[in-house]
Motif scaffolding. Structure first.
Motif, mmCIF file in Angstrom:
data_model
loop_
_atom_site.group_PDB
_atom_site.id
_atom_site.type_symbol
_atom_site.label_atom_id
_atom_site.label_comp_id
_atom_site.label_asym_id
_atom_site.label_seq_id
_atom_site.Cartn_x
_atom_site.Cartn_y
_atom_site.Cartn_z
ATOM 1 N N LEU A 49 37.392 23.240 35.576
ATOM 2 C CA LEU A 49 38.750 23.779 35.597
ATOM 3 C C LEU A 49 38.856 25.009 34.707
ATOM 4 C CD1 LEU A 49 41.580 23.069 36.814
ATOM 5 C CD2 LEU A 49 42.163 22.480 34.454
ATOM 6 N N LEU A 50 38.166 24.930 33.590
ATOM 7 C CA LEU A 50 38.184 26.066 32.661
ATOM 8 C C LEU A 50 37.623 27.313 33.340
ATOM 9 C CD1 LEU A 50 39.218 25.906 29.770
ATOM 10 C CD2 LEU A 50 36.821 26.077 29.012
ATOM 11 N N LEU A 51 36.482 27.058 34.030
ATOM 12 C CA LEU A 51 35.865 28.172 34.783
ATOM 13 C C LEU A 51 36.847 28.709 35.816
ATOM 14 C CD1 LEU A 51 32.142 27.305 35.582
ATOM 15 C CD2 LEU A 51 33.073 29.404 34.550
ATOM 16 N N GLY A 52 37.500 27.764 36.506
ATOM 17 C CA GLY A 52 38.474 28.137 37.536
ATOM 18 C C GLY A 52 39.589 28.977 36.961
ATOM 19 N N LEU A 53 40.053 28.555 35.791
ATOM 20 C CA LEU A 53 41.147 29.294 35.136
ATOM 21 C C LEU A 53 40.712 30.727 34.825
ATOM 22 C CD1 LEU A 53 43.008 26.966 32.656
ATOM 23 C CD2 LEU A 53 44.024 28.524 34.338
ATOM 24 N N LEU A 54 39.496 30.802 34.243
ATOM 25 C CA LEU A 54 38.945 32.124 33.932
ATOM 26 C C LEU A 54 38.923 32.985 35.184
ATOM 27 C CD1 LEU A 54 35.934 31.647 31.512
ATOM 28 C CD2 LEU A 54 37.954 33.121 31.223
ATOM 29 N N PHE A 55 38.447 32.366 36.284
ATOM 30 C CA PHE A 55 38.331 33.055 37.556
ATOM 31 C C PHE A 55 39.718 33.483 38.035
ATOM 32 C CE2 PHE A 55 38.164 32.642 42.242
ATOM 33 C CZ PHE A 55 37.211 33.610 42.510
ATOM 34 N N ALA A 56 40.690 32.579 37.908
ATOM 35 C CA ALA A 56 42.029 32.841 38.432
ATOM 36 C C ALA A 56 42.743 33.919 37.637
ATOM 37 C CB ALA A 56 42.863 31.554 38.423
ATOM 38 N N VAL A 57 42.419 34.025 36.390
ATOM 39 C CA VAL A 57 43.097 35.033 35.567
ATOM 40 C C VAL A 57 42.257 36.305 35.471
ATOM 41 C CG1 VAL A 57 44.031 35.542 33.272
ATOM 42 C CG2 VAL A 57 44.257 33.238 34.235
ATOM 43 N N GLY A 58 40.949 36.087 35.207
ATOM 44 C CA GLY A 58 40.069 37.236 34.966
ATOM 45 C C GLY A 58 39.885 38.124 36.177
ATOM 46 N N LEU A 59 39.582 37.523 37.317
ATOM 47 C CA LEU A 59 39.297 38.340 38.494
ATOM 48 C C LEU A 59 40.518 39.149 38.944
ATOM 49 C CD1 LEU A 59 37.021 39.064 40.486
ATOM 50 C CD2 LEU A 59 37.910 37.263 41.980
ATOM 51 N N PRO A 60 41.684 38.485 39.096
ATOM 52 C CA PRO A 60 42.857 39.290 39.490
ATOM 53 C C PRO A 60 43.179 40.378 38.473
ATOM 54 C CG PRO A 60 43.323 36.962 39.728
ATOM 55 C CD PRO A 60 41.997 37.053 39.036
ATOM 56 N N ALA A 61 43.011 40.070 37.199
ATOM 57 C CA ALA A 61 43.331 41.081 36.179
ATOM 58 C C ALA A 61 42.385 42.268 36.295
ATOM 59 C CB ALA A 61 43.251 40.459 34.786
ATOM 60 N N GLY A 62 41.074 41.949 36.472
ATOM 61 C CA GLY A 62 40.083 43.019 36.603
ATOM 62 C C GLY A 62 40.346 43.893 37.812
ATOM 63 N N LEU A 63 40.520 43.220 38.950
ATOM 64 C CA LEU A 63 40.777 43.963 40.187
ATOM 65 C C LEU A 63 42.062 44.766 40.074
ATOM 66 C CD1 LEU A 63 39.870 41.348 42.955
ATOM 67 C CD2 LEU A 63 38.651 43.437 42.394
ATOM 68 N N GLY A 64 43.068 44.113 39.491
ATOM 69 C CA GLY A 64 44.383 44.764 39.366
ATOM 70 C C GLY A 64 44.297 46.012 38.506
ATOM 71 N N LEU A 65 43.602 45.907 37.382
ATOM 72 C CA LEU A 65 43.491 47.074 36.476
ATOM 73 C C LEU A 65 42.761 48.223 37.154
ATOM 74 C CD1 LEU A 65 42.731 45.689 32.925
ATOM 75 C CD2 LEU A 65 44.687 47.068 33.686
ATOM 76 N N LEU A 66 41.651 47.870 37.832
ATOM 77 C CA LEU A 66 40.884 48.898 38.544
ATOM 78 C C LEU A 66 41.769 49.552 39.603
ATOM 79 C CD1 LEU A 66 38.043 50.073 38.646
ATOM 80 C CD2 LEU A 66 37.504 48.404 40.443
ATOM 81 N N GLY A 67 42.500 48.705 40.329
ATOM 82 C CA GLY A 67 43.396 49.213 41.374
ATOM 83 C C GLY A 67 44.442 50.148 40.793
ATOM 84 N N LEU A 68 45.064 49.722 39.680
ATOM 85 C CA LEU A 68 46.098 50.555 39.040
ATOM 86 C C LEU A 68 45.526 51.893 38.608
ATOM 87 C CD1 LEU A 68 48.279 48.232 36.792
ATOM 88 C CD2 LEU A 68 49.009 49.673 38.704
ATOM 89 N N ARG A 69 44.283 51.844 38.019
ATOM 90 C CA ARG A 69 43.659 53.096 37.576
ATOM 91 C C ARG A 69 43.441 54.039 38.745
ATOM 92 N NH1 ARG A 69 39.348 51.276 33.970
ATOM 93 N NH2 ARG A 69 37.859 52.065 35.484
ATOM 94 N N MET A 70 43.031 53.463 39.882
ATOM 95 C CA MET A 70 42.780 54.307 41.040
ATOM 96 C C MET A 70 44.082 54.891 41.582
ATOM 97 S SD MET A 70 39.766 52.274 43.015
ATOM 98 C CE MET A 70 39.688 53.405 44.389
ATOM 99 N N ILE A 71 45.142 54.085 41.584
ATOM 100 C CA ILE A 71 46.428 54.582 42.093
ATOM 101 C C ILE A 71 46.925 55.713 41.206
ATOM 102 C CG2 ILE A 71 48.853 53.979 42.489
ATOM 103 C CD1 ILE A 71 47.806 51.089 43.117
ATOM 104 N N ARG A 72 46.816 55.513 39.873
ATOM 105 C CA ARG A 72 47.281 56.562 38.952
ATOM 106 C C ARG A 72 46.442 57.831 39.083
ATOM 107 N NH1 ARG A 72 48.137 52.916 34.571
ATOM 108 N NH2 ARG A 72 46.314 53.792 33.521
ATOM 109 N N GLY A 73 45.096 57.655 39.226
ATOM 110 C CA GLY A 73 44.197 58.804 39.386
ATOM 111 C C GLY A 73 44.528 59.584 40.646
ATOM 112 N N ALA A 74 44.786 58.866 41.715
ATOM 113 C CA ALA A 74 45.096 59.512 42.984
ATOM 114 C C ALA A 74 46.402 60.305 42.873
ATOM 115 C CB ALA A 74 45.201 58.475 44.098
ATOM 116 N N LYS A 75 47.361 59.731 42.132
ATOM 117 C CA LYS A 75 48.648 60.410 41.966
ATOM 118 C C LYS A 75 48.454 61.723 41.197
ATOM 119 C CE LYS A 75 53.166 59.507 40.228
ATOM 120 N NZ LYS A 75 53.897 58.711 39.259
ATOM 121 N N ARG A 76 47.616 61.671 40.131
ATOM 122 C CA ARG A 76 47.329 62.888 39.368
ATOM 123 C C ARG A 76 46.664 63.941 40.252
ATOM 124 N NH1 ARG A 76 45.018 59.536 35.475
ATOM 125 N NH2 ARG A 76 42.961 60.245 36.137
ATOM 126 N N GLN A 77 45.661 63.478 41.022
ATOM 127 C CA GLN A 77 44.937 64.414 41.890
ATOM 128 C C GLN A 77 45.898 65.076 42.886
ATOM 129 O OE1 GLN A 77 40.996 64.552 42.727
ATOM 130 N NE2 GLN A 77 41.256 64.727 40.542
#
Ligand code: ZN
Length: 452
Positions: free
Chosen positions: A343-371
């Motif tokens: 469950l601990l692993l699952g929690l890490l997965f449930a929080v870590g993966l979305p956060a990682g993907l989300g941050l990367l996604g946000l960075r790309m959206i902001r970069g694209a807006k600047r460009q």
């Protein structure tokens, strides 16, 4: 009329320093007035291009089309002097001139050395590009005629006579323009040779304000007649200008914009081609600005396209979170499970993966807006590509590369900046050391948008 490109004069370049020296048609000895080198000229040779044998027009056009889309290659031996696209750095101009003179002298005694002829032609084109707009008309003339007199291949001679004819027309010397063109081959099935003829005809027709003849030579649109890649920008400008003169500014604007956008970095070539034509011709005066704006909108749209991938990442991050949360709610863990590892692993997965993907996604959206902002409202400039490195990110197996450049924008000292771009590694390696058109905005000084 005795202009710098007059057919009646004979002007050759000093093999030592490149200075223009007028020589008698019958040949003889002379001395360079600048560096003092002795000059020996034989009789003015016959440089007319032999006519191709008559051929069915349809067959000829098929041959021409088969040769289209092949970029001009830099001949071996010039790597240290000229960039692959034919630019010479300012500090190498003197050396390039020396090599030009030595190659010319060599060809005078060895006219059948084709590799040397290819080098002389490429060097002549590169040197003349560097001299365009410098006002040294006689120097330019001497460069072309000096090369012409030692070149034997029809294709090479036609290229030089085309330059001489177009420059005569540019200076208003139409009689000489026609005389240089009269010695050219109108029916070649070699694409470069044929394109030189068409472009020169169209250029002279532009000088005499005869737009229907321009369109007869170049075709009404970019698909009618194949044109050698090196002459595409000038063909596009002359064709669009003919449409504009006939009152069809919309067609002209559309053609220019389409070319700027489809050919990437060649957008700037269109501008520089138009700029070196005589101001009173007013080439594309009504259509160029509109085309430029339409092209900018395309660049901005493309620059902003990274936002799409950013949203995909952000949303997949959310989806992972929702699926995991959904699973946990429909099948709540009991007290025993709570304490265990899975469950601990699952929690890490449930929080870590979305956060990682989300941050990367946000960075790309902001970069694209600047460009997008940079592309829409930035300043135009040039940049030299210094380095390319993988960022580690890949989208659909295409790596995102970090491109480091040195930027030149009018009114500022050169400075470093960078951008990120989806690029295949082989495309990337071709960019190193090259000058590319860029857009830059003072609001984001470390960043540029590549117009390629
Ligand atoms: Zn000299």
């Amino acid at each position: 009329m005795n202009t710098s490109f007059s057919y009646r004069l004979r002007v050759l370049a000093c093999d030592g320093c490149g200075a223009a020296v007028e020589l008698p048609h019958g040949g003889g000895h002379g001395r360079c007035h600048r560096c003092g080198s002795p000059m020996v000229a034989p009789m003015r040779p016959e440089t007319a291009v032999p006519r191709s044998p008559p051929m069915q027009e349809q067959v000829r056009m098929t041959h021409l089309r088969q040769q289209d889309g092949r970029p001009q290659m830099r001949p071996p031996g010039l790597e240290a002097l000229v960039s692959p696209t034919g630019e010479i750095d300012a500090w190498k101009l003197g050396e390039a001139r020396q090599v030009w003179g030595a190659t010319r002298a060599h060809l005078r005694s060895q006219p059948s050395d084709l590799a040397a002829a290819e080098r002389l032609v490429f060097l002549t084109m590169a040197l003349s590009n560097a001299m365009a707009g410098s006002g040294d008309e006689l120097g330019l003339r001497a460069l072309y005629e000096g090369a012409l007199e030692v070149l034997a291949l029809p294709r090479h001679r036609q290229l030089m006579r085309g330059y001489l004819a177009r420059n005569a027309a540019r200076l208003g010397d139409l009689e000489s323009a026609q005389a240089w063109l009269a010695g050219c081959d109108p029916g070649s099935d070699d694409l470069q040779t044929d394109s030189v003829y068409r472009i020169t005809q169209a250029y002279i027709a532009t000088a005499t304000n005869d737009p229907p003849s321009v369109l007869r030579a170049l075709g009404g649109s970019e698909v009618d007649v194949p044109i050698h890649d090196t002459m595409d920008p000038i063909a596009v400008v002359l064709r669009a200008n003919a449409w504009e003169r006939m009152g069809n500014v919309e067609v002209a604007r559309g053609m220019l914009a389409r070319f700027m956008t489809s050919q990437g970095g060649l957008g700037a070539a269109v501008e520089s081609v138009a700029k070196v034509m005589p101001a009173h011709w007013q080439v594309c005066a009504q259509s160029l600005q509109g085309a430029r704006m339409e092209h900018r909108r395309h660049v901005a749209k493309r620059a902003g396209s990274g936002a799409g991938a950013g949203w995909v990442l952000l949303l997949s991050g959310l989806a992972v979170a929702v699926v995991f949360l959904g699973g946990t709610i429909s099948d709540p863990p009991d007290a025993g499970e709570l304490a265990t590892g899975p469950l601990l692993l699952g929690l890490l997965f449930a929080v870590g993966l979305p956060a990682g993907l989300g941050l990367l996604g946000l960075r790309m959206i902001r970069g694209a807006k600047r460009q997008k902002i940079i592309a829409e409202s930035g300043l135009q400039g040039q940049a030299r590509v210094l380095a390319l490195n993988r960022t580690g990110t890949e989208i659909n197996d295409v790596p995102v590369m970090r491109v480091d450049v040195e930027v030149s924008v009018a009114g500022r000292a050169p400075f470093r900046a960078s951008t990120k771009k989806l690029m295949q590694p082989h495309e990337a390696s071709m960019l190193i050391g090259r000058e590319v058109p860029i857009l830059w905005h003072p609001k984001y000084p470390d960043e540029v948008v590549l117009e390629v």
